[in-house]
Design an enzyme around this catalytic site. Structure first.
Site, PDB file in Angstrom:
ATOM      1  N   SER A 105       3.150  -2.196  10.470  1.00 43.08           N
ATOM      2  CA  SER A 105       4.590  -2.159  10.777  1.00 43.08           C
ATOM      3  C   SER A 105       5.306  -3.474  10.489  1.00 43.08           C
ATOM      4  CB  SER A 105       4.819  -1.713  12.222  1.00 43.08           C
ATOM      5  OG  SER A 105       4.334  -0.385  12.398  1.00 43.08           O
ATOM      6  N   GLY A 115       2.711  -1.228   4.337  1.00 39.55           N
ATOM      7  CA  GLY A 115       2.750   0.205   4.037  1.00 39.55           C
ATOM      8  C   GLY A 115       4.181   0.666   3.819  1.00 39.55           C
ATOM      9  N   GLY A 116       4.777   1.253   4.860  1.00 43.94           N
ATOM     10  CA  GLY A 116       6.108   1.863   4.750  1.00 43.94           C
ATOM     11  C   GLY A 116       7.145   0.982   4.081  1.00 43.94           C
ATOM     12  N   HIS A 119      -9.649   0.821   4.663  1.00 43.87           N
ATOM     13  CA  HIS A 119      -8.392   1.051   5.397  1.00 43.87           C
ATOM     14  C   HIS A 119      -8.672   1.969   6.593  1.00 43.87           C
ATOM     15  CE1 HIS A 119      -4.332   2.316   6.344  1.00 43.87           C
ATOM     16  NE2 HIS A 119      -3.909   1.264   5.656  1.00 43.87           N
ATOM     17  N   GLY A 174       2.003   2.139  10.735  1.00 39.99           N
ATOM     18  CA  GLY A 174       2.927   3.260  10.586  1.00 39.99           C
ATOM     19  C   GLY A 174       3.563   3.706  11.890  1.00 39.99           C
ATOM     20  N   GLU A 188      -7.120   4.357   7.755  1.00 42.62           N
ATOM     21  CA  GLU A 188      -6.912   5.793   7.504  1.00 42.62           C
ATOM     22  C   GLU A 188      -8.135   6.396   6.817  1.00 42.62           C
ATOM     23  OE1 GLU A 188      -3.122   5.463   5.520  1.00 42.62           O
ATOM     24  OE2 GLU A 188      -2.195   4.866   7.417  1.00 42.62           O
ATOM     25  N   GLU A 194      -5.556  -5.263  10.378  1.00 43.41           N
ATOM     26  CA  GLU A 194      -4.596  -4.194  10.588  1.00 43.41           C
ATOM     27  C   GLU A 194      -4.938  -3.439  11.880  1.00 43.41           C
ATOM     28  OE1 GLU A 194      -2.542  -3.016   6.696  1.00 43.41           O
ATOM     29  OE2 GLU A 194      -4.280  -1.745   6.939  1.00 43.41           O
ATOM     30  N   ASN A 231       0.867  -1.179   0.000  1.00 44.52           N
ATOM     31  CA  ASN A 231       0.000   0.000   0.000  1.00 44.52           C
ATOM     32  C   ASN A 231       0.907   1.234   0.000  1.00 44.52           C
ATOM     33  OD1 ASN A 231      -1.813   2.036   0.475  1.00 44.52           O
ATOM     34  ND2 ASN A 231      -2.363   1.378   2.543  1.00 44.52           N
ATOM     35  N   TRP A 232       1.038   1.842  -1.161  1.00 43.42           N
ATOM     36  CA  TRP A 232       1.967   2.974  -1.279  1.00 43.42           C
ATOM     37  C   TRP A 232       1.368   4.248  -0.682  1.00 43.42           C
ATOM     38  CZ3 TRP A 232       4.208   2.458  -7.002  1.00 43.42           C
ATOM     39  CH2 TRP A 232       4.921   1.271  -7.094  1.00 43.42           C
ATOM     40  N   LYS A 233       0.131   4.235  -0.323  1.00 41.30           N
ATOM     41  CA  LYS A 233      -0.547   5.417   0.243  1.00 41.30           C
ATOM     42  C   LYS A 233      -0.296   6.642  -0.636  1.00 41.30           C
ATOM     43  CE  LYS A 233      -0.054   3.337   4.754  1.00 41.30           C
ATOM     44  NZ  LYS A 233      -0.090   3.508   6.179  1.00 41.30           N
TER      45      LYS A 233
END
Ligand code: PEP
Length: 255
Positions: free
Chosen positions: A212, A233-234, A95, A172, A97, A166, A9-11
């Protein structure tokens, strides 16, 4: 048997050049891991460019959201058919977010149904906040989100979905759930699915862990019996760390 599935997930990150370079490196790198399914989910504006790079490769293309209408006067929104048109096969829905911006499980459910109708595979995210966990509400929250987001799905429709557990407190933050915490919730999700759709449907459903995940902790998470890969993610923003996590997903138990 469930094939492990790792999605990035490159956000809201990268630019056109770095998105293309990352996609190319992932396309090359995944050749070493034929037993793991892989998808990348760039921001909307880079879907077409990345879609051209991954077309015909083992790397699937996913979007990070959609609007549950085929077309019309919905300024700023993107329809499931448009996502299909640029080569998406997956879409991340619900998600945390987005839930934090007010997206309810009812709305996620509309999106899941619209995605399925268009032939997209939804990656449906669920997860509790730190406060909910501390108040021992994790199971109730997860049950509400799973039941709400998947309401009205037939067994056939469910078989085209992926669930991502998640925990919000792990996204994150650098603080991943322990393998045991992930397994506890993910086996509960599988049980919930089993109650509603039967054992076979539950056993075939892929449930990713997200929050994470790094090359350092991936293997211990992926080894858990109900963890079938990850939503990353990251660590999906660098080819070497994403590929290392894909390598770790080879150890998924159910594969
Ligand atoms: C995510 O946003 O889906 C996620 C899991 O992020 P991170 O890996 O950075 O915690």
């Amino acid at each position: 048997m469930r094939r492990p599935f790792v999605a990035g997930n490159w956000k809201m990150n990268l630019d056109r050049a770095s998105a293309a370079a990352l996609a190319k490196a992932i396309v090359e790198g995944v050749e070493a891991f034929p037993l793991v399914d892989v998808a990348i989910c760039p921001p909307f504006v880079y879907l077409s460019a990345v879609g051209e790079i991954v077309a015909g490769t083992r790397v699937g293309l996913g979007a990070q959201n959609l609007y549950p209408e085929p077309k019309g006067a919905f300024t700023g929104e993107t329809s499931p058919l448009m996502l299909k048109d640029v080569g998406c096969t997956f879409v991340i829905l619900g998600h945390s977010e987005r839930r934090a911006m007010g997206e309810s499980s009812d709305f996620v459910n509309e999106k899941v149904l619209a995605a399925l109708e268009a032939g997209l595979q939804p990656i449906v995210c669920v997860g509790e906040t730190l406060r909910q966990r501390k108040e021992n509400k994790t199971s109730a929250v997860i049950r509400r989100q799973v039941e709400g987001s998947l309401a009205g799905l037939s067994a056939e429709q469910l078989s085209r979905c992926v669930i991502a557990y998640e925990p919000v407190w792990a996204i994150g933050t650098g603080e991943n759930a322990t393998p045991e915490q992930a397994e506890e919730v993910q086996s509960e999700i599988r049980q919930l699915i089993g109650i509603r759709y039967g054992r076979e449907a539950a056993e075939s459903l892929r449930i990713q862990y997200g929050g994470s995940v790094t090359p350092a902790n991936a293997e211990s998470l992926m080894k858990m019996p109900d963890v079938d890969g990850g939503l990353i993610g990251g660590a999906s923003l660098k080819a070497d760390s994403f590929l290392a996590i894909i390598a770790a997903a080879k150890t998924c138990k159910a594969s």
